[in-house]
Write a protein that holds these residues in place. Structure first.
Motif, short mmCIF file in Angstrom:
data_model
loop_
_atom_site.label_atom_id
_atom_site.label_comp_id
_atom_site.label_asym_id
_atom_site.label_seq_id
_atom_site.Cartn_x
_atom_site.Cartn_y
_atom_site.Cartn_z
N MET A 243 38.66 -1.29 -42.85
CA MET A 243 38.34 -0.55 -41.52
C MET A 243 37.14 -0.63 -40.93
SD MET A 243 40.57 1.14 -38.92
CE MET A 243 41.72 1.06 -39.31
N SER B 105 34.37 1.87 -35.99
CA SER B 105 35.24 3.01 -35.32
C SER B 105 35.75 2.16 -34.05
CB SER B 105 34.53 3.70 -34.57
OG SER B 105 33.55 4.22 -33.67
N VAL C 224 37.60 -0.79 -33.87
CA VAL C 224 38.60 -1.29 -33.37
C VAL C 224 40.25 0.08 -33.57
CG1 VAL C 224 38.66 -2.91 -35.97
CG2 VAL C 224 39.20 -0.65 -36.08
N PHE D 258 40.26 1.75 -30.67
CA PHE D 258 40.79 2.26 -29.59
C PHE D 258 39.66 0.91 -29.08
CE2 PHE D 258 36.95 5.17 -30.68
CZ PHE D 258 36.06 4.12 -29.52
N ASP D 259 40.98 0.25 -27.45
CA ASP D 259 40.54 -0.66 -26.86
C ASP D 259 39.05 -0.45 -26.00
OD1 ASP D 259 42.58 -2.31 -26.58
OD2 ASP D 259 43.75 -0.81 -26.01
N HIS E 296 36.74 9.65 -20.35
CA HIS E 296 35.44 9.20 -21.68
C HIS E 296 34.95 10.42 -20.97
CE1 HIS E 296 37.48 6.69 -24.19
NE2 HIS E 296 38.44 7.23 -23.99
N SER F 256 33.68 14.13 -22.98
CA SER F 256 32.12 14.55 -23.15
C SER F 256 31.54 15.56 -22.59
CB SER F 256 31.44 13.20 -22.80
OG SER F 256 31.48 11.96 -23.36
N VAL G 291 36.01 9.74 -35.88
CA VAL G 291 36.30 8.17 -35.58
C VAL G 291 35.98 8.40 -34.15
CG1 VAL G 291 36.84 7.74 -38.04
CG2 VAL G 291 38.73 8.41 -36.15
N GLY G 292 36.25 8.86 -33.38
CA GLY G 292 36.87 8.96 -31.50
C GLY G 292 35.96 8.78 -30.94
N PRO G 293 36.97 8.06 -30.13
CA PRO G 293 35.58 7.89 -28.87
C PRO G 293 34.33 7.96 -27.67
CG PRO G 293 38.26 7.86 -28.06
CD PRO G 293 37.75 8.23 -29.23
N VAL G 294 34.94 10.02 -27.96
CA VAL G 294 34.18 10.86 -27.51
C VAL G 294 32.91 10.89 -28.23
CG1 VAL G 294 33.30 13.55 -25.97
CG2 VAL G 294 36.36 11.85 -26.37
N VAL H 132 40.83 6.19 -43.91
CA VAL H 132 40.84 5.31 -42.29
C VAL H 132 40.15 3.87 -42.78
CG1 VAL H 132 39.81 5.95 -40.33
CG2 VAL H 132 40.76 7.33 -41.09
N VAL I 135 42.23 1.10 -44.46
CA VAL I 135 43.40 1.18 -42.88
C VAL I 135 43.22 -0.42 -43.31
CG1 VAL I 135 45.20 1.53 -41.63
CG2 VAL I 135 44.42 3.41 -43.16
N PRO I 136 43.95 -1.29 -43.34
CA PRO I 136 43.89 -3.32 -42.96
C PRO I 136 43.52 -2.73 -41.60
CG PRO I 136 45.62 -2.52 -44.30
CD PRO I 136 45.43 -1.79 -44.02
N LEU I 137 42.43 -3.35 -41.24
CA LEU I 137 42.17 -3.98 -39.73
C LEU I 137 43.05 -4.10 -38.51
CD1 LEU I 137 38.84 -4.06 -38.74
CD2 LEU I 137 39.22 -6.52 -38.61
N ALA J 237 45.43 -1.19 -37.09
CA ALA J 237 45.09 -0.81 -35.71
C ALA J 237 45.25 -2.28 -34.68
CB ALA J 237 43.78 0.43 -35.72
N ARG K 171 47.26 -1.13 -31.26
CA ARG K 171 46.30 -1.11 -30.12
C ARG K 171 47.23 -2.67 -28.73
NH1 ARG K 171 40.87 -2.75 -31.07
NH2 ARG K 171 40.69 -3.50 -28.79
N LEU L 143 49.08 1.55 -27.69
CA LEU L 143 49.14 3.05 -27.90
C LEU L 143 47.87 3.33 -27.58
CD1 LEU L 143 50.92 2.96 -31.23
CD2 LEU L 143 51.34 4.49 -29.47
N VAL M 255 47.61 5.64 -31.85
CA VAL M 255 46.96 4.49 -32.77
C VAL M 255 46.62 5.68 -34.23
CG1 VAL M 255 45.58 3.50 -33.70
CG2 VAL M 255 46.26 2.96 -31.44
N MET M 256 45.93 6.82 -34.08
CA MET M 256 45.51 7.55 -34.82
C MET M 256 46.86 8.40 -35.92
SD MET M 256 42.24 6.92 -36.10
CE MET M 256 42.26 8.83 -37.00
N VAL N 129 47.00 4.89 -37.95
CA VAL N 129 45.97 4.73 -39.04
C VAL N 129 46.63 6.03 -40.12
CG1 VAL N 129 44.00 4.79 -39.25
CG2 VAL N 129 45.15 3.32 -37.62
#
Lengths: 288, 227
Positions: A1, A4, A6, A8-9, A19, A23, B41-44, B120, B123-125, B128, B132, B136, B141-142, B146
């Motif tokens: 993987m 990062s 992958v 989340f959409d 977000h 933030s 690894v999060g979105p924020v 993390v 883990v194969p692509l 995740a 998704r 999730l 997902v986490m 994952v």
């Protein structure tokens, strides 16, 4: 993987807004914590000029660099040199075909990998004589050499075993002898694979020189003590000394990554985590 | 060696402190490391940057300096462990112990974070992506897909990190916790002629701890390996 993204959409408008909110909250919290720390330090008078003046005074800077950094680098450098030599001896010995050689060396390697460096340091210090001058320097060097040498022995073994089997087979087929196969064919390739792990081990050795504090060794930790005793500026000195360690270590990790890319490629880093009793040459938190 | 055998109580108590330091900081470091890796690894973006900065800084600082931070820096910003006053049997867990646990766990959690991040990445692509695809969110997902796999993949490096932690507990001796290395120094000071025996006795204590953890980790890895 990889990457990062992958996990989340691609966020839609509502998620983007959420977000942003996260933030903002996170930013406020981080800034608030930092501001509070800075405020408290300010309140305690840690930002007063005279507490920091020593770090812009050329005479003291020279002391920090010459008696501090250089001594520390000297200890770490000597230890790494010794560790590489010891690692080669132990590592090749462990690959030997003779049990009588392999087993005692296995014991030695396991022993020095499992014992805390601090314990080794104290023992070396007492053995060299605690009251004689200069012994603490060598106690640090000896302890770090023994520990890192044992780790590098495992790294070397893993490196040699990581060379594709066909290489040794082809070399034997050409009629080379055991020593020649090792020296001419396996070792050059193994060293190339190992180099990044050796650099990582330098970071561990450098960080562990700070343990010399307990045996009154020279280097950055002694300078730290001398400066704060003279200027009563423990916190600023701590920040500066930590900063020096961090900068040198970051430079070393950068070098390791660069070598890794250059010599091994990103695909196949040497998997040291499965070596022996699962301690490899990775930087797993030093090994005090 | 006789000095240790004659005072086996002191020896065992010292290793009791070592073990307590290891178990408590080990658990705390696993929890904190998991939080850190989720941030990394999060979105924020802000959290990502904060976690990365923290990990890079602390990983490259010698542990002795992290300890010094809690001994001298933290009290200035009102972080003290004077509230800690637990006595169990002959063991006293007080301020110095609290500071040692805080230093060890905050230091070790950065290495836990790095080990998990490698996990993390292992883990194969498709895992995740599939998670998704069934709708999730990031948290799901986490936690459901994952991280359980990442933990398994990360088991060997996590074990190395925890083994390093056992040995790192010795630094607490520098800051006044009466654990094994401090006790060894006391023994060595009083029985200088038995230096080698004392050293070997304490080395054996550490080797036993390391081997137990390494054996447990090897068993766990075999058991939980993803086929």
């Amino acid at each position: 993987m990889s990457g990062s993204n992958v996990l989340f959409d691609a966020p839609g408008p509502r998620t983007v807004a959420r977000h942003r909110a996260y933030s903002l909250v996170a930013l406020v919290v981080v800034v608030a914590v930092l501001a509070w720390v800075v405020y408290k330090l300010h309140q305690a008078g840690q930002f007063e000029g005279d507490k920091w003046e020593v770090f812009v005074t050329p005479r003291y800077l020279e002391v920090i660099v010459v008696d501090g950094l250089l001594q520390t680098l000297k200890m770490a450098g000597l230890a790494v040199l010794g560790a590489v030599v010891l690692g080669f001896v132990l590592g090749i010995g462990k690959l030997s075909d003779h049990r009588l050689l392999r087993w005692p060396l296995w014991l030695v390697v396991e022993f020095f990998r499992a014992v805390p460096v601090l314990l080794l340091m104290i023992f070396a210090w007492y053995t060299l004589g605690i009251s004689e001058p200069g012994t603490s320097f060598w106690a640090v060097v000896i302890a770090l050499t023994l520990y890192n040498g044992a780790v590098l022995a495992e790294v070397l073994r893993a490196g040699v075993l990581a060379v594709p089997k066909g290489q040794a087979e082809a070399a034997y087929a050409l009629g080379l002898r055991k020593t020649q196969v090792m020296n001419i064919v396996l070792m050059p390739q193994a060293v190339k694979i190992m180099l990044p792990a050796i650099i990582s081990q330098c970071i561990v050795a450098l960080k562990d020189t700070a343990l010399g504090q307990y045996v009154l060794a020279p280097g950055l930790t002694r300078i730290y003590r001398q400066i704060y005793l003279q200027f009563d500026n423990r916190v600023p000195t701590m920040i500066v000394i930590a900063g020096i360690y961090i900068v040198v270590n970051l430079a070393l990790s950068w070098l390791a990554t660069w070598l890794q890319k250059r010599l091994v490629g990103e695909k196949n880093p040497l998997d040291l985590t499965r070596v022996g009793n699962q301690q490899g040459g990775e930087n797993t938190g030093g090994a005090a | 060696m006789n000095a240790v055998l004659d005072d086996l109580d002191a020896y065992l108590q010292a290793f009791g402190y070592t073990l307590a330091l290891f178990v408590i900081s080990g658990l705390l470091s696993l929890v904190l490391g998991t939080v850190l890796v989720a941030m990394r690894v999060g979105p924020v973006a802000v959290l990502r940057a904060a976690a990365t900065t923290y990990v890079t800084t602390v990983r490259n600082t010698p542990l002795v300096i992290v300890f010094a931070f809690f001994a001298f820096f933290a009290p200035i910003i009102n972080i003290r462990f004077t509230w800690l006053d637990v006595h169990i049997g002959r063991f006293d867990f007080t301020e110095l112990f609290g500071a040692a646990v805080a230093s060890l766990s905050l230091y070790t959690c950065t290495f836990v974070c790095e080990a998990l991040r490698a996990g993390v990445n292992a883990v194969p692509l498709g895992q995740a992506e599939a998670a998704r695809a069934i709708g999730l969110p990031f948290g799901g997902v986490m936690t459901n897909v994952v991280l359980p796999q990442a933990f398994r993949a990360a088991l060997p490096p996590l074990a190395s990190v925890q083994i390093a932690l056992i040995k790192n507990t010795s630094v607490a001796a520098v800051f006044g916790v009466a654990e094994a290395v401090a006790q060894m120094r006391t023994f060595t000071n009083s029985f200088a002629s038995q230096r080698l025996g004392i050293f070997i006795a304490f080395a054996i204590g550490y080797i036993v701890l390391v081997e137990v953890v390494s054996f447990a980790a090897a068993r766990a890895e075999r058991r939980w390996r993803i086929a």
